[in-house]
Design an enzyme around this catalytic site. Structure first.
Site, PDB file in Angstrom:
ATOM      1  N   ASP A   1      -0.257   5.237   0.842  1.00 57.93           N
ATOM      2  CA  ASP A   1      -0.523   6.211   1.918  1.00 57.93           C
ATOM      3  C   ASP A   1      -0.618   5.502   3.265  1.00 57.93           C
ATOM      4  O   ASP A   1      -1.370   4.529   3.420  1.00 57.93           O
ATOM      5  CB  ASP A   1      -1.858   6.928   1.678  1.00 57.93           C
TER       6      ASP A   1
ATOM      7  N   ASP B   1      -1.810  -0.382   5.917  1.00 57.87           N
ATOM      8  CA  ASP B   1      -2.106   0.242   7.211  1.00 57.87           C
ATOM      9  C   ASP B   1      -3.577   0.247   7.555  1.00 57.87           C
ATOM     10  O   ASP B   1      -3.941   0.638   8.667  1.00 57.87           O
ATOM     11  CB  ASP B   1      -1.614   1.696   7.212  1.00 57.87           C
TER      12      ASP B   1
ATOM     13  N   ASP C   1       0.852  -1.185   0.000  1.00 60.75           N
ATOM     14  CA  ASP C   1       0.000   0.000   0.000  1.00 60.75           C
ATOM     15  C   ASP C   1       0.901   1.252   0.000  1.00 60.75           C
ATOM     16  O   ASP C   1       2.099   1.161   0.281  1.00 60.75           O
ATOM     17  CB  ASP C   1      -0.876  -0.088   1.262  1.00 60.75           C
TER      18      ASP C   1
HETATM   19  O1  LIG Z   1      -5.699   7.820  -1.022  1.00 64.31           O
HETATM   20  C1  LIG Z   1      -6.334   6.991  -0.335  1.00 64.31           C
HETATM   21  O2  LIG Z   1      -7.561   7.004  -0.191  1.00 64.31           O
HETATM   22  C2  LIG Z   1      -5.574   5.918   0.399  1.00 64.31           C
HETATM   23  O3  LIG Z   1      -4.503   5.432  -0.320  1.00 64.31           O
HETATM   24  P1  LIG Z   1      -3.811   4.032   0.091  1.00 64.31           P
HETATM   25  O4  LIG Z   1      -4.663   2.960  -0.529  1.00 64.31           O
HETATM   26  O5  LIG Z   1      -2.445   4.175  -0.553  1.00 64.31           O
HETATM   27  O6  LIG Z   1      -3.748   3.968   1.577  1.00 64.31           O
HETATM   28 MG   LIG Z   2      -3.029   3.105   3.269  1.00 66.05          MG
END
Ligand SMILES: O=C(O)COP(=O)(O)O
Ligand SMILES: [Mg+2]
Length: 225
Positions: free
Chosen positions: A15, A176, A13
């Site tokens: 963010d 996360d 992942d």
């Molecule tokens: O931008 C988002 O909604 C979250 O992004 P992610 O899947 O990388 O945690």
């Molecule tokens: Mg994430």
């Protein structure tokens, strides 16, 4: 936690897992809100709204002030404004979490193939991965708008399994949020959880995964091919 056996690839992942991007979200959202004459939101508020892609985020951000009908009325203009502001500052208020490069390198040393699956729009994700010198680790990268479905739908995880010609049981998804683990479980992949990101304001212990690992380097040490 026991070692995960037979793992040939990891889906990482973005963010809250590789990059702490909450500063970018804060600046871009509050710049958009200022254009709509709305008061700035606190970082803690925005942090609980991140994870389900841009459309969901902007709807939640507008719903702090507007009725459901007004949210839809302002949605397109708010999204345009948010995207313009985000792209202007992408990565400037973000930093890598500890041991991200070391963890990805350790996974590659163990012979794992790497994919990045994020709900972030691909137009935000690619420049950020480039800027943080992460892009070269990944054979495939999917953003929240790359496929017909985003996490927690299993489709992006299944697409990576197909790309790599691997069974889901040979693939682990590391993230996360509950989105990452739900998508992984639904696809039949393994799931590991990092405790330091954004999980919609809920405790990471609530996430149904195969374990919590402190860093991506700790995750790499749990994986046996
Ligand atoms: O931008 C988002 O909604 C979250 O992004 P992610 O899947 O990388 O945690
Ligand atoms: Mg994430």
């Amino acid at each position: 936690m026991t070692q995960l056996q037979g793992i040939k690839a990891a889906i990482i992942d973005l963010d809250g897992t590789m990059v702490d991007t909450i500063g970018d979200f804060l600046v871009a959202i509050n710049a958009m809100r200022a254009e709509f004459a709305l008061a700035p939101l606190a970082q803690a508020t925005i942090q609980n709204m991140v994870g389900k892609g841009s459309e969901n985020l902007i709807r939640q951000v507008l719903a702090c002030d507007f009725s459901a009908t007004d949210v839809e009325q302002h949605f397109d203009a708010a999204m345009d404004s948010y995207q313009r502001h985000y792209l202007a500052i992408n990565g400037q208020f973000s930093q890598l979490y500890p041991d991200v490069h070391a963890g990805l390198q350790a996974m590659q040393t163990r012979g794992l193939r790497l994919a990045c699956v994020t709900n972030k729009p691909i137009a935000f994700a690619l420049p950020l991965l480039k800027q943080k010198q992460l892009i070269d680790y990944f054979d495939v990268i999917y953003g929240g708008d790359s496929l017909a479905h985003k996490k927690p739908h299993p489709a992006p995880m299944l697409k990576v399994c197909d790309d790599f010609q691997l069974a889901p049981t040979q693939v682990v998804a590391i993230g996360d949020s509950s989105n990452d683990a739900i998508a992984a479980r639904a696809a039949g992949c393994w799931a590991l959880t990092l405790p330091y990101g954004y999980n919609h304001g809920e405790a990471v212990q609530q996430i149904d995964s195969d374990g919590i690992v402190e860093t991506l380097l700790c995750a790499a040490q749990k994986l046996n091919s």
